[in-house]
Scaffold this motif. Structure first.
Motif, PDB file in Angstrom:
ATOM      1  N   ASN A 139      -5.564  -2.473  -5.359  1.00 15.48           N
ATOM      2  CA  ASN A 139      -5.135  -3.066  -4.095  1.00 15.48           C
ATOM      3  C   ASN A 139      -3.876  -2.405  -3.520  1.00 15.48           C
ATOM      4  O   ASN A 139      -3.394  -2.808  -2.466  1.00 15.48           O
ATOM      5  CB  ASN A 139      -4.881  -4.562  -4.281  1.00 15.48           C
ATOM      6  CG  ASN A 139      -3.910  -4.843  -5.425  1.00 15.48           C
ATOM      7  OD1 ASN A 139      -3.558  -3.938  -6.180  1.00 15.48           O
ATOM      8  ND2 ASN A 139      -3.491  -6.092  -5.549  1.00 15.48           N
ATOM      9  N   ILE A 140      -3.352  -1.374  -4.213  1.00 19.18           N
ATOM     10  CA  ILE A 140      -2.153  -0.676  -3.743  1.00 19.18           C
ATOM     11  C   ILE A 140      -2.459   0.791  -3.460  1.00 19.18           C
ATOM     12  O   ILE A 140      -2.075   1.347  -2.433  1.00 19.18           O
ATOM     13  CB  ILE A 140      -1.019  -0.762  -4.793  1.00 19.18           C
ATOM     14  CG1 ILE A 140      -0.619  -2.219  -5.025  1.00 19.18           C
ATOM     15  CG2 ILE A 140       0.187   0.060  -4.349  1.00 19.18           C
ATOM     16  CD1 ILE A 140      -0.071  -2.918  -3.806  1.00 19.18           C
ATOM     17  N   GLY A 141      -3.187   1.414  -4.365  1.00 16.73           N
ATOM     18  CA  GLY A 141      -3.501   2.823  -4.256  1.00 16.73           C
ATOM     19  C   GLY A 141      -3.138   3.550  -5.532  1.00 16.73           C
ATOM     20  O   GLY A 141      -2.646   2.963  -6.501  1.00 16.73           O
ATOM     21  N   PRO A 160       0.822  -1.213   0.000  1.00 14.40           N
ATOM     22  CA  PRO A 160       0.000   0.000   0.000  1.00 14.40           C
ATOM     23  C   PRO A 160       0.860   1.268   0.000  1.00 14.40           C
ATOM     24  O   PRO A 160       1.891   1.338   0.669  1.00 14.40           O
ATOM     25  CB  PRO A 160      -0.810  -0.133   1.290  1.00 14.40           C
ATOM     26  CG  PRO A 160      -0.890  -1.606   1.524  1.00 14.40           C
ATOM     27  CD  PRO A 160       0.419  -2.164   1.056  1.00 14.40           C
ATOM     28  N   SER A 164       7.806   1.831   1.632  1.00 13.84           N
ATOM     29  CA  SER A 164       6.406   1.906   2.088  1.00 13.84           C
ATOM     30  C   SER A 164       6.271   2.288   3.551  1.00 13.84           C
ATOM     31  O   SER A 164       5.367   1.822   4.249  1.00 13.84           O
ATOM     32  CB  SER A 164       5.679   0.571   1.824  1.00 13.84           C
ATOM     33  OG  SER A 164       5.636   0.302   0.446  1.00 13.84           O
TER      34      SER A 164
END
Length: 712
Positions: free
Chosen positions: A652-654, A258, A325
């Motif tokens: 699903n990550i942004g 994310p 991250s």
């Protein structure tokens, strides 16, 4: 070979311009090129046959040497800023096989991979000194060019300067911001009544706007033309370039976790930080040679035989920063990369005209052989320090030297690989003149592939034979002035096999297997109009297109599958020409909507990451005073604009947006018959802006350039 007049009314006077009174400067006699100001007409590259633009069902944009000279262009990217609907995603990394610049057009990434219509792969940047014309040919052109050197969005073909029949030349010096020093020369001379030679060369050196980074290169392009007789002419063109550069690491956002960033501010705060040193350099050397034989078989039939060979080598340090991250940390990964790419191309084309009853036909039949051989060497990758963008710190800031990095790499091991592919093709295209103002194009390619689909493959793909069709229709309501066209075009891409893991319901790995895939296919339909106005001094092209990609391979690890689908659709309008004496205009607007329709989890419904901005605008206009005390003085103004776009965009990550921007440029000039002086300012407002493709890359700040040109 027939000679044509190059007639231009432009800001910068060069030896290749014709006089406005239609008298011919001897050095203007360039085969196969017609230039009216900014307009370069009737290019045959899009369809490999002589075809007027107004009767061509395909869209292409050109940037000729007049524009390059007038805008004081010193790099390939600045030249392409004049093409409607194209912008750069990645700067050149220099690494083996794919180290050249990446652009986006019609929603898909691409690289400049063609020189004079033949494959020529480079790991660095192309030097504009030897360029006659850049052709951006729109849409998936697999029917005539295959699947290895095109993108679904189109392709970029560089046409080099060729010898002409009289002595002439020019020299140019450019000095500018950030240590820019560039010296170019262009000399053409007859060696005897049938043999002519031309040499273009350039030395280039510049630093960057950041605290480290530079580029130094030398380019030379000798070419010869031999007229054997009134039917047979030979051309041999060569290009040699050596370069050494130190490049700031690309900043990669994490594609698998994310996003931890929600603002571009962090990257703006580090805008002038390179996180590298001028001691860590990479060398890119390239060599390209092409030989062409043009033979007039009869009054109606011609033969063109082309043979090409290109070699591109990489050796040196390449690094990138990888997002951890956590909101600030990036690990620097570095390797001493090595690689060599060789391509061989052989092509035979026959073009002729004939009548079938009362119906006129223009027929192309061609055979094509392409071989690509990539050898990968160098070391493996190591982590070399952590860069924190919040605190602007670097844990290995004092160890960015060759000796320190070599010491760290001593146990990194070697990555040796070898990938080869061979492609055998045949194609045919027929333009049928149903009526004097109505024509149809029917084309088909048969393509047989063997070997490894990409340079980084570890296994051969299964041999594939692919059919690629193309259809076009052109109606001219006003003959040679206005046309309405439509096309159906196909592009394809051979895909590497992938080793996937077989698991049970609990996720336990049971076995692995090598999965093979069918070629991906992209199909485009397009409708539009073209118009030649003001006595063919002004040109407008507008079109709407829809590109649909099927059988796309998506995913990784245990979830590699074929069956993804992508749709890219949009609208483009291009305007260029010289509507009144002394004035030149080039402008374009494009809108692109590109989305994943079906595919890997997290992608469907999202705009593709290589599609770039939805909206792009380019404009450049000049006016040269024609009479009075200020005669020969000129002014130019223009720029580029891009809407906000997502460099990373996964459900699903942004999604991380790069902000929109407007960049304005201007110039002042004075031009006489034999010399010109141009003062150019790029990025007048000193705007901070970014490009990217899952990356964030700061772009060049304000620069001032002074160009001095002398012709003889």
């Amino acid at each position: 070979m027939k000679k044509v007049i190059v007639s231009a009314v432009v800001l910068v006077s060069t030896f290749a311009y014709a006089q406005e009174n239609d008298s011919i400067n001897k050095s203007n006699e360039i085969d196969g090129v017609v230039v009216h100001g900014y307009i370069t007409r009737d290019r045959e590259s899009a369809n490999k046959m002589p075809l007027k633009d107004i009767e061509n069902p395909q869209v292409y944009n050109t940037v000729n040497k007049n524009v390059i000279k007038e805008q004081v262009v010193t790099n390939f990217n600045d030249a392409l800023k004049n093409v409607t609907g194209i912008t750069r995603l990645w700067e050149s990394t220099g690494r083996g096989n794919d180290g050249g610049e990446y652009y986006t057009m019609r929603g898909f990434s691409l690289q400049p991979t063609l020189v004079n219509g033949m494959p020529s792969l480079s790991n660095g940047t192309l030097d504009p000194a030897g360029i006659e014309i850049i052709e951006a040919i729109k849409g998936p052109s697999g029917t005539l060019y295959g699947g290895s050197v095109i993108s679904y969005g189109g392709m970029i073909n560089v046409v080099t300067k060729k010898p002409y029949n009289h002595f002439g030349g020019e020299v140019n010096y450019v000095n500018g911001s950030y240590g820019l020093n560039r010296l170019t020369a262009d000399v053409n001379t007859p060696l005897n009544k049938n043999l002519f030679a031309r040499v273009n060369t350039a030395y280039h050196k510049n630093n960057t706007f950041q605290d480290a980074g530079f580029n130094e290169s030398f380019y030379i392009a000798p070419s010869v033309k031999f007229v054997a007789n009134d039917r047979l002419t030979f051309h041999v063109n060569t290009e040699i370039k050596t370069s050494e550069s130190s490049n700031a690491p690309m900043i990669f956002l994490n594609r698998y976790a994310p996003l931890s960033f929600n603002s571009i501010g962090l990257f703006k705060d580090n805008y002038k930080k390179s996180y590298t040193s001028d001691d860590l350099t990479i060398n890119n050397n390239s060599f390209n040679i092409q030989a062409t034989a043009d033979y007039k078989i009869s009054d109606n039939w011609t033969s063109k035989t082309l043979v090409s060979r290109s070699n591109s080598k990489t050796k040196g340090y390449y690094s990138y920063l990888w997002d951890q991250s956590n909101g600030g940390d990036f690990v620097r990964f570095i390797a001493n990369v090595g690689g060599e790419t060789n391509t061989t191309g052989i092509q035979q084309n026959f073009v002729g005209t004939f009548n079938f009853g009362s119906v006129k036909n223009k027929l192309l039949f061609g055979l094509d052989y392409f071989q690509r051989d990539f050898i990968q060497g160098g070391t493996g990758w190591i982590g070399h320090g952590v860069v924190n963008l919040v605190n602007q710190t670097d844990t290995k800031a004092d160890l960015l030297t060759k000796s320190a990095v070599d010491y760290e790499l001593r146990n990194a091991g070697q990555e040796i690989g070898h990938a080869e592919a061979k492609i055998y093709s045949a194609y045919v295209s027929d333009v049928v003149n149903i009526l004097p103002n109505l024509s149809a194009m029917l084309s088909l390619r048969l393509d047989h592939f063997t070997g490894m689909a990409t340079a980084y493959a570890t296994d051969n793909s299964k041999e594939k034979t692919t059919l690629s069709p193309k259809l076009g229709l052109v109606y001219q309501p006003i003959q040679d002035k206005v046309s309405i066209f439509g096309n159906y075009m196909n592009g394809f891409r051979n895909v590497d096999p992938s080793t996937i893991q077989i698991t049970d319901d609990l996720g336990n790995v049971l076995s692995s297997e090598l999965r093979y895939f069918d070629p991906e296919h992209a199909n485009q339909w397009e409708v539009g109009t073209k118009a030649n106005l003001a006595g063919e001094k002004f040109s407008i092209t507008a079109s709407y297109y829809n590109i649909y990609v099927k059988n796309k391979v998506m995913g990784n690890g245990v979830n590699v599958n074929q069956g993804g689908e992508v749709e890219s659709k949009g609208f483009e309008v291009s305007v260029l020409g010289s509507p009144i004496p002394g004035m030149n205009l080039i402008a374009g607007y494009s809108y692109n909507d590109s989305n994943v329709v079906k595919g890997d989890e997290g992608y469907p419904g999202n705009r593709t990451e290589d599609a770039g901005p939805k909206n792009l605008i380019n404009f450049w206009g000049t006016y040269k005073i024609q009479t009075g005390a200020l005669k020969n003085f000129g002014i130019g103004f223009g720029g580029n604009s891009a809407s906000r776009f997502y460099t990373l965009n996964r459900g699903n990550i942004g999604a991380f947006p790069l902000p929109s921007y407007i960049i304005m440029n201007s110039s002042l000039s004075y031009t006489e018959d034999r010399y010109s002086i141009i003062l150019k300012v790029d990025n007048i407002a000193n705007k901070k802006y970014f490009s990217g493709w899952s990356t964030v890359t700061p772009q060049r700040l304000r620069t001032l350039s002074l160009s001095l040109n002398y012709k003889f």
